[in-house]
Design an enzyme around this catalytic site. Sequence first.
Site, PDB file in Angstrom:
ATOM      1  CE  LYS A 177      -1.880  -1.431   3.737  1.00  0.00           C
ATOM      2  NZ  LYS A 177      -2.685  -1.648   4.950  1.00  0.00           N
ATOM      3  CB  THR A 210      -6.161   8.529   8.005  1.00  0.00           C
ATOM      4  OG1 THR A 210      -5.128   8.983   8.912  1.00  0.00           O
ATOM      5  CG2 THR A 210      -6.363   9.569   6.920  1.00  0.00           C
ATOM      6  N   GLY A 212      -7.564   3.824  11.449  1.00  0.00           N
ATOM      7  CA  GLY A 212      -8.191   2.565  11.074  1.00  0.00           C
ATOM      8  C   GLY A 212      -8.193   2.267   9.592  1.00  0.00           C
ATOM      9  CB  THR A 213      -6.553   3.878   6.665  1.00  0.00           C
ATOM     10  OG1 THR A 213      -7.078   5.175   6.946  1.00  0.00           O
ATOM     11  CG2 THR A 213      -6.528   3.662   5.165  1.00  0.00           C
ATOM     12  N   GLY A 214      -5.835   0.981   7.566  1.00  0.00           N
ATOM     13  CA  GLY A 214      -5.293  -0.336   7.226  1.00  0.00           C
ATOM     14  C   GLY A 214      -6.223  -1.469   7.623  1.00  0.00           C
ATOM     15  CB  CYS A 215      -8.252  -2.052  10.673  1.00  0.00           C
ATOM     16  SG  CYS A 215      -6.959  -1.854  11.910  1.00  0.00           S
TER      17      CYS A 215
END
Length: 268
Positions: A177, A210, A212-215
């Site tokens: 990412k 932003t 919690g974006t990866g989760c």
Amino acid sequence: MKKGVPRALTIAGSDSGGGAGIQADLKTFTTLGVFGMSAITSLTAQNTQSVLGIKDIPADFVKLQIDAVVKDIGVDAAKTGMLSNEEIILAVTEKIEEYGINKLVVDPVMRSKSGAPLLKSEAEKALKQRLLPLAFIVTPNLPEAMALSELDINTVKDMKEAARRIKSLGPRYVLVKGGHLTSSQEAIDILYDGKEFYEFKAPRIETKNTHGTGCTYSAAICASLAKGFDVVEAVREAKIYVTEAIRSSFNLGSGYGPLNHFWILEKQ
């Protein structure tokens, strides 16, 4: 709820602030029409500003949660998030192997956004050697991709080389990412299947919200896999979902606010 509803399991930490971890995963699953289940690995006391404390769940109890869910309800796809120590990582890998969970999304929570390590060296080794070979797809951000590939990443070309190196650790697919890639005007993610690269682009959205974006991204991929999507379509749909969730994110709290996981419902 109709018979045959897709079932997704998240194995991750709890975020008391509701923006990341188990809470973000379950919101994502629900919004995308998937029945969500959880095995909690750690409890955190946190909000939009900071993490005040962490309590890890005993590894045996993590295994018991997975047993309870899989034996009764079943799992079409699963994802891992915060696995904070070696014992928990080994417990999770044991159960993934025991139940033959093939559609496994590994969000390798190894580094903070600043690049600071979140795992001890023994736990990183277990993640690389035991969990990654079981992954259907692994979804590192740039700091995590640099740790896994042992490569500095400054360009899209570097992202592709990192994906090659991470692929050699055993996952079937690698999604690097590029949200932290300052050299690009777009948020570019690179998917690698061992032969071909696929690029997924979205405009950068100026917001501090932003958390919690990866989760959320990995949970959206997991949801689509549970519904039977192929990996390219699952990543494409997840990229759209997380981008719009950031675009319509909330100003909650005094720090980094959460995404709007319900933007699809509001649009409808």
